[in-house]
Structures are given as C-alpha cells and as structure tokens.
Design an enzyme around this catalytic site. Structure first.
Site, PDB file in Angstrom:
ATOM      1  N   HIS A 183      56.631  91.981  24.244  1.00 37.44           N
ATOM      2  CA  HIS A 183      56.986  90.780  23.488  1.00 37.44           C
ATOM      3  C   HIS A 183      57.190  91.089  22.010  1.00 37.44           C
ATOM      4  CE1 HIS A 183      53.025  90.560  21.568  1.00 37.44           C
ATOM      5  NE2 HIS A 183      52.519  90.900  22.745  1.00 37.44           N
TER       6      HIS A 183
ATOM      7  N   GLU B  40      48.254  90.506  28.991  1.00 38.46           N
ATOM      8  CA  GLU B  40      47.706  91.579  28.174  1.00 38.46           C
ATOM      9  C   GLU B  40      46.282  91.915  28.626  1.00 38.46           C
ATOM     10  OE1 GLU B  40      47.656  94.180  26.655  1.00 38.46           O
ATOM     11  OE2 GLU B  40      48.280  93.807  24.594  1.00 38.46           O
TER      12      GLU B  40
ATOM     13  N   ARG C 126      53.754  84.216  24.141  1.00 38.87           N
ATOM     14  CA  ARG C 126      54.518  85.198  23.366  1.00 38.87           C
ATOM     15  C   ARG C 126      55.450  86.030  24.245  1.00 38.87           C
ATOM     16  NH1 ARG C 126      49.136  86.547  23.743  1.00 38.87           N
ATOM     17  NH2 ARG C 126      48.504  88.711  24.176  1.00 38.87           N
TER      18      ARG C 126
ATOM     19  N   HIS D  86      53.310  92.898  27.932  1.00 38.09           N
ATOM     20  CA  HIS D  86      52.442  93.178  26.796  1.00 38.09           C
ATOM     21  C   HIS D  86      52.164  94.670  26.666  1.00 38.09           C
ATOM     22  CE1 HIS D  86      51.574  88.819  26.624  1.00 38.09           C
ATOM     23  NE2 HIS D  86      51.766  88.921  27.933  1.00 38.09           N
TER      24      HIS D  86
END
Length: 248
Positions: free
Chosen positions: A9, A87, A60, A182
């Site tokens: 991202h 993440e 995100r 991520h």
C-alpha cells in the site's frame, strides 16, 4: 507467461508519522494516494492488465487497490478481500512512534520486533479496546485465529493457506493477478516464492506502492522477478523503510 504483481500500500498516515500500525485501520496520507495513483499509471503505461485482484481488510490497502485500478481503467475486475492478507500484528507497539520506541528500548530490540522471523512483541491484553476481537471486520473469523501480536513466522502461517488455496491456484485459469497488501504479509509471500531463508528475510524491505512483478511459465514455475520503476527511486524508498526503526 503468467504473472502476479505484488504492491505494498501507499504511504499511510501512520507511515508518515513513523508509527507502528499493524492491524490498526489507518488511512492513506496524501502522498500515499499519489503513490498509489502513480503505480496505476505506471502499470497502465507498461501494458499490464489483470484478471482479478486481492487485498486485505485494512483501509490503506483497499484504498491503494482502488486508486491503482482506477488509473488503469480496470475498476470493473473482481476483487477479493481477506483478513489473511492483513499486516503483521505489532501487539503493544501499535500506535507507538518507532524512533521514540528505539530510544527507549534500543535500536537492536526494535529491529528484532520489526524484522526477526520468530520473535513477536508483547501482546495486547484481551480487554484492550485496540484488540481486533472487538472489530466487526473479524466477527466471522474464529477467535483463535485473531491475533493480539505476531512474529513474521505467525504472519506467514496465516497468509500461506490463502496464498496456496486461493491466490496461486487461480493463476491456472488467469494470466495476471494483482495483490495489494502490506510490508510483512508480502514479505511472507516473497520469502515463499524466492526461497529466502529465515535469517535473510530480515534484510528485505518492500517499498510503498512500487509494483513487484513475478513471472511464471505455464507450469507455474517462477522465471523472473523485478520491480517496475526507476531503480534509484526504488532503492531510496527501500533504504527509507529500513531506517524507520532507528532512534534519532
């Protein structure tokens, strides 16, 4: 030839503030939006198209994917989301400034928390309001799978079933797949694809919003991998990621 393109991202607001983010649902910064849009423009310029896209449950990554597809005029393709692409969960570190944390605990300790393969930060307590078990996104996830902290090893253990059972098999019927996720969930995928050792994976720094292309033959054997974009700019962004956990 088949390919999977991985994209971390764009810069999030907490990336900008140099804070540990993990499963906290932080939005993109203005720079992050621009990075995501530029990634989409670059992919379109280079002639890339995608059959399907995958992303996490975190804003995100979702917004980065939306920006990329918008600039490619491919916002009509199917998109699948999974918490397994989230993440790494940073436990008690989430929300803390990385440099200030390094000043308190030392650069070496923060490097271990950020980059070691099998050492996780101290977990969140069960009643901590930041614990993801209170988040409706994960209401359908079995409680034993919802983390309160993770090492990279733990992160890979939840990412790989989705990769091996959903994403990679789809390449048998698709020519090109986009995965927007991520830093650590993508590090786990890259580790698997390239056979990187537990020790050496600590040296891999994935820059924000830079397309990372993996090409495969018709038997799905990896033949080539490379970043799209200016090599000097990519190197600069990788070095910036590596320095995030250092005391000022």
């Amino acid at each position: 030839m088949k390919r999977i393109v991985l994209v971390r991202h764009g810069q999030s607001q907490w990336n900008k503030e140099n804070r540990f983010t993990g499963w906290t649902n932080v939005d993109l910064s203005q720079q992050g939006i621009e990075e995501a849009e530029n990634a989409g423009k670059l992919l379109k310029k280079e002639g890339y198209t995608f059959d399907i896209a995958y992303t996490s449950y975190l804003k995100r990554a979702v917004k980065t994917l939306n920006c990329v597809l918008d600039k490619m005029d491919e916002d009509w393709i199917p998109v699948r989301k999974s918490w397994r692409l989230n993440e790494k969960h940073y436990g008690f570190l989430q929300g803390l400034n990385k440099s200030e944390t390094a000043e308190k605990y030392g650069n070496d300790q923060v490097h271990i928390w950020r980059r070691s393969f099998d050492i996780a930060p101290k977990p969140l307590s069960e009643d901590d309001p930041k614990n993801p078990r209170f988040d409706p996104r994960y209401a359908a996830v079995p409680p034993e799978y919802v983390p309160d902290t993770e090492s990279l090893k733990n992160t890979i253990a939840r990412v790989m079933p989705y990769w091996e059972c959903e994403i990679f098999p789809h390449l048998m019927k698709a020519d090109s797949i986009l995965v927007v996720a991520h830093g650590n969930s993508l590090r786990g995928i890259v580790k698997h694809l390239k056979g990187i050792s537990d020790e050496d994976i600590s040296k891999l720094n994935i820059p924000t919003a830079v397309p990372y292309v993996f090409e495969f033959d018709d038997q799905l054997r990896l033949t080539k991998d490379f970043y799209l974009g200016d090599p000097e700019e990519i190197k600069r962004k990788q070095e910036a990621v590596a320095k995030q956990g250092l005391a000022k």
